[in-house]
Design a protein around this motif. Structure first.
Motif, mmCIF file in Angstrom:
data_model
loop_
_atom_site.group_PDB
_atom_site.id
_atom_site.type_symbol
_atom_site.label_atom_id
_atom_site.label_comp_id
_atom_site.label_asym_id
_atom_site.label_seq_id
_atom_site.Cartn_x
_atom_site.Cartn_y
_atom_site.Cartn_z
ATOM 1 N N GLU A 1 12.810 -88.529 2.183
ATOM 2 C CA GLU A 1 13.689 -88.388 3.343
ATOM 3 C C GLU A 1 14.858 -89.361 3.320
ATOM 4 O O GLU A 1 15.785 -89.228 4.110
ATOM 5 N N MET A 2 14.814 -90.345 2.404
ATOM 6 C CA MET A 2 15.865 -91.359 2.355
ATOM 7 C C MET A 2 16.962 -91.037 1.347
ATOM 8 O O MET A 2 17.843 -91.856 1.118
ATOM 9 N N THR A 3 16.883 -89.860 0.733
ATOM 10 C CA THR A 3 17.869 -89.525 -0.290
ATOM 11 C C THR A 3 18.216 -88.036 -0.240
ATOM 12 O O THR A 3 17.476 -87.241 0.349
ATOM 13 N N THR A 4 19.317 -87.699 -0.875
ATOM 14 C CA THR A 4 19.702 -86.288 -1.006
ATOM 15 C C THR A 4 19.371 -85.766 -2.400
ATOM 16 O O THR A 4 19.570 -84.580 -2.678
ATOM 17 N N GLU A 5 18.845 -86.641 -3.273
ATOM 18 C CA GLU A 5 18.497 -86.236 -4.632
ATOM 19 C C GLU A 5 17.120 -85.575 -4.661
ATOM 20 O O GLU A 5 16.308 -85.736 -3.755
ATOM 21 N N THR A 6 16.860 -84.846 -5.731
ATOM 22 C CA THR A 6 15.550 -84.215 -5.924
ATOM 23 C C THR A 6 14.544 -85.266 -6.390
ATOM 24 O O THR A 6 14.810 -86.016 -7.341
ATOM 25 N N ILE A 7 13.416 -85.315 -5.720
ATOM 26 C CA ILE A 7 12.370 -86.280 -6.044
ATOM 27 C C ILE A 7 11.201 -85.536 -6.685
ATOM 28 O O ILE A 7 10.696 -84.553 -6.131
ATOM 29 N N PHE A 8 10.777 -86.039 -7.845
ATOM 30 C CA PHE A 8 9.652 -85.444 -8.564
ATOM 31 C C PHE A 8 8.391 -86.274 -8.303
ATOM 32 O O PHE A 8 8.399 -87.502 -8.456
ATOM 33 N N ILE A 9 7.319 -85.583 -7.909
ATOM 34 C CA ILE A 9 6.030 -86.234 -7.677
ATOM 35 C C ILE A 9 4.999 -85.600 -8.599
ATOM 36 O O ILE A 9 4.798 -84.385 -8.579
ATOM 37 N N ASP A 10 4.351 -86.422 -9.408
ATOM 38 C CA ASP A 10 3.285 -85.967 -10.311
ATOM 39 C C ASP A 10 1.949 -86.479 -9.804
ATOM 40 O O ASP A 10 1.791 -87.694 -9.551
ATOM 41 N N ILE A 11 0.978 -85.571 -9.669
ATOM 42 C CA ILE A 11 -0.351 -85.930 -9.174
ATOM 43 C C ILE A 11 -1.357 -85.573 -10.258
ATOM 44 O O ILE A 11 -1.503 -84.407 -10.634
ATOM 45 N N THR A 12 -2.064 -86.585 -10.760
ATOM 46 C CA THR A 12 -3.054 -86.395 -11.824
ATOM 47 C C THR A 12 -4.423 -86.846 -11.334
ATOM 48 O O THR A 12 -4.561 -87.965 -10.828
ATOM 49 N N ILE A 13 -5.421 -85.983 -11.476
ATOM 50 C CA ILE A 13 -6.783 -86.286 -11.034
ATOM 51 C C ILE A 13 -7.706 -86.290 -12.239
ATOM 52 O O ILE A 13 -7.721 -85.331 -13.025
ATOM 53 N N GLU A 14 -8.486 -87.373 -12.397
ATOM 54 C CA GLU A 14 -9.455 -87.489 -13.490
ATOM 55 C C GLU A 14 -10.785 -87.966 -12.937
ATOM 56 O O GLU A 14 -10.833 -88.775 -11.998
ATOM 57 N N TRP A 15 -11.851 -87.470 -13.532
ATOM 58 C CA TRP A 15 -13.213 -87.908 -13.164
ATOM 59 C C TRP A 15 -13.915 -88.269 -14.456
ATOM 60 O O TRP A 15 -14.296 -87.410 -15.230
ATOM 61 N N HIS A 16 -14.075 -89.574 -14.692
ATOM 62 C CA HIS A 16 -14.596 -90.044 -15.971
ATOM 63 C C HIS A 16 -15.521 -91.229 -15.730
ATOM 64 O O HIS A 16 -15.179 -92.168 -15.008
ATOM 65 N N GLN A 17 -16.710 -91.154 -16.355
ATOM 66 C CA GLN A 17 -17.703 -92.239 -16.261
ATOM 67 C C GLN A 17 -17.973 -92.612 -14.802
ATOM 68 O O GLN A 17 -17.957 -93.783 -14.408
ATOM 69 N N HIS A 18 -18.230 -91.606 -14.007
ATOM 70 C CA HIS A 18 -18.641 -91.768 -12.611
ATOM 71 C C HIS A 18 -17.574 -92.407 -11.727
ATOM 72 O O HIS A 18 -17.897 -92.996 -10.699
ATOM 73 N N ARG A 19 -16.322 -92.286 -12.115
ATOM 74 C CA ARG A 19 -15.238 -92.783 -11.263
ATOM 75 C C ARG A 19 -14.121 -91.745 -11.208
ATOM 76 O O ARG A 19 -13.760 -91.137 -12.220
ATOM 77 N N VAL A 20 -13.588 -91.574 -10.005
ATOM 78 C CA VAL A 20 -12.455 -90.677 -9.800
ATOM 79 C C VAL A 20 -11.185 -91.517 -9.771
ATOM 80 O O VAL A 20 -11.123 -92.537 -9.067
ATOM 81 N N THR A 21 -10.198 -91.095 -10.533
ATOM 82 C CA THR A 21 -8.897 -91.769 -10.549
ATOM 83 C C THR A 21 -7.815 -90.740 -10.231
ATOM 84 O O THR A 21 -7.657 -89.767 -10.960
ATOM 85 N N ILE A 22 -7.121 -90.969 -9.118
ATOM 86 C CA ILE A 22 -6.021 -90.097 -8.708
ATOM 87 C C ILE A 22 -4.736 -90.902 -8.828
ATOM 88 O O ILE A 22 -4.569 -91.923 -8.157
ATOM 89 N N THR A 23 -3.855 -90.451 -9.678
ATOM 90 C CA THR A 23 -2.592 -91.156 -9.905
ATOM 91 C C THR A 23 -1.443 -90.334 -9.330
ATOM 92 O O THR A 23 -1.235 -89.184 -9.738
ATOM 93 N N VAL A 24 -0.722 -90.921 -8.382
ATOM 94 C CA VAL A 24 0.435 -90.272 -7.760
ATOM 95 C C VAL A 24 1.682 -91.034 -8.208
ATOM 96 O O VAL A 24 1.880 -92.194 -7.839
ATOM 97 N N THR A 25 2.506 -90.374 -9.014
ATOM 98 C CA THR A 25 3.720 -90.997 -9.554
ATOM 99 C C THR A 25 4.945 -90.373 -8.900
ATOM 100 O O THR A 25 5.138 -89.152 -8.966
ATOM 101 N N VAL A 26 5.753 -91.217 -8.274
ATOM 102 C CA VAL A 26 6.967 -90.761 -7.590
ATOM 103 C C VAL A 26 8.181 -91.357 -8.306
ATOM 104 O O VAL A 26 8.309 -92.584 -8.388
ATOM 105 N N GLN A 27 9.029 -90.501 -8.821
ATOM 106 C CA GLN A 27 10.247 -90.965 -9.486
ATOM 107 C C GLN A 27 11.301 -91.296 -8.419
ATOM 108 O O GLN A 27 11.681 -90.440 -7.625
ATOM 109 N N LEU A 28 11.772 -92.527 -8.409
ATOM 110 C CA LEU A 28 12.764 -92.949 -7.421
ATOM 111 C C LEU A 28 14.156 -92.412 -7.776
ATOM 112 O O LEU A 28 14.467 -92.231 -8.957
#
Length: 348
Positions: free
Chosen positions: A265-292
């Motif tokens: 909401e703070m910009t007029t440029e296109t913002i890309f958001i990548d969401i990666t979900i992994e479940w490995h060795q009894h742990r869930v890791t969710i990585t949300v990457t936002v390109q500024l």
């Protein structure tokens, strides 16, 4: 109801068995003339109690789903009976081995009295342990209730935060669409209904598929207002893996909302958001990457201050483990938020 075998560590259980065997051998030393006899009797007690206690604990934990539906008094009686049976069986086996190796002389009366003595001692110790367990269980119930009150308060905070800005933005979008594009307005209402229903269901654990669906409802609502400014890429596990995954409701949605509020909401440029979900060795890791944005000035210090997830992390810890956490790393190019919590595969 916590698992009995997990109430103490393995070495603590073995220490408990060691001192129990030492105590019983000491009070039953009237027929032991020498130290070697005492030592043999002591070792036999350790083996006997290990054979009776450990399998009984695992069996009780296995029967937990049945015990949960039963009366506490009936459960207590069944547990006492189980320990009495395992004590009789283990005492009989150990004495038969000692008789065959020549360490013990068989006398029928002494054999029967020894088995009965072990049953009485085991039942007595079991009663003492059950009293300790009941006290521990009540403490856990009180702690759980405290967590539930805290989670309710946290959920109320989330509702209060979501409702104002999101509600008015959505209403404005609906007002403009009702005249210009009624079918799209109807679709938008469906998304709003689904999201707000989940918001007011209270703090709870839901399937990961439901959480992703809620996020998609939220992103669909915001996309009607933000248009081409927002591009979201999902990297999800296979459907079979997703089927077994769970998470606290609105955790990932809250992360996405803060990213939209403080970046998109703070910009007029296109913002890309990548969401990666992994479940490995009894742990869930969710990585949300936002390109500024590259052309819009974003103050990193302010972003670090606004992009925090203390409430969401506390809710994760309450439901899963104290090792659960949500951390954000803010640089000049991107924001990387990692949701990490333990989750054991129920199929194993």
């Amino acid at each position: 109801m916590p698992k009995l075998i997990e109430m103490m560590k393995p070495w603590q259980w073995m220490l408990y068995i060691f001192f129990w065997a030492l105590f019983v051998t000491s009070i039953d030393r009237h027929d032991l003339a020498t130290w070697p006899q005492f030592f043999v009797k002591f070792l036999s007690r350790i083996v006997q109690y290990t054979l009776s206690i450990i399998p009984s604990l695992y069996l009780i934990d296995y029967l937990r789903p049945i015990f949960k539906r039963d009366n506490p008094i009936n459960v207590s009686m069944k547990i006492l009976l189980l320990f009495a049976i395992t004590s009789a069986v283990s005492a009989t086996l150990v004495m038969l081995v000692m008789i065959n190796t020549g360490w013990l002389v068989y006398e029928r009366k002494a054999f029967v009295l020894n088995v009965l003595f072990n049953i009485v001692i085991t039942v007595g110790f079991t009663l003492v342990f059950m009293l300790y367990f009941i006290r521990r269980y009540r403490e856990l119930i009180a702690l759980k209730q405290s967590f539930e009150h805290k989670l309710t308060a946290q959920n109320d905070l989330i509702k209060a935060r979501i409702a104002p800005h999101f509600f008015f933005n959505t209403v404005n979008s609906l007002v403009s669409l009702i005249e210009s594009n009624p079918p799209k307005a109807a679709d938008l209402l469906q998304h709003v209904s689904a999201l707000f229903r989940a918001t007011f269901d209270g703090a709870r654990e839901i399937s990961f598929e439901e959480e992703v669906e809620l996020c998609e409802h939220y992103l669909a609502i915001e996309s009607s207002r933000l248009g081409d400014k927002l591009v979201v890429n999902w990297n999800l596990p296979d459907d079979d893996v997703m089927y077994d995954m769970v998470i606290t409701a609105l955790t990932l949605q809250s992360v996405l909302e803060k990213m939209l509020l403080n970046v998109v909401e703070m910009t007029t440029e296109t913002i890309f958001i990548d969401i990666t979900i992994e479940w490995h060795q009894h742990r869930v890791t969710i990585t949300v990457t936002v390109q500024l944005p590259s052309k819009t000035l974003m103050i990193v210090h302010d972003l670090r201050r606004h992009v925090n997830f203390y409430i969401q992390a506390e809710r994760l810890r309450a439901y899963f483990d104290q090792s659960a956490d949500i951390q954000s790393d803010v640089t000049n190019e991107q924001i990387v938020t990692v949701i990490n919590y333990p989750l054991y595969d129920v199929s194993i």
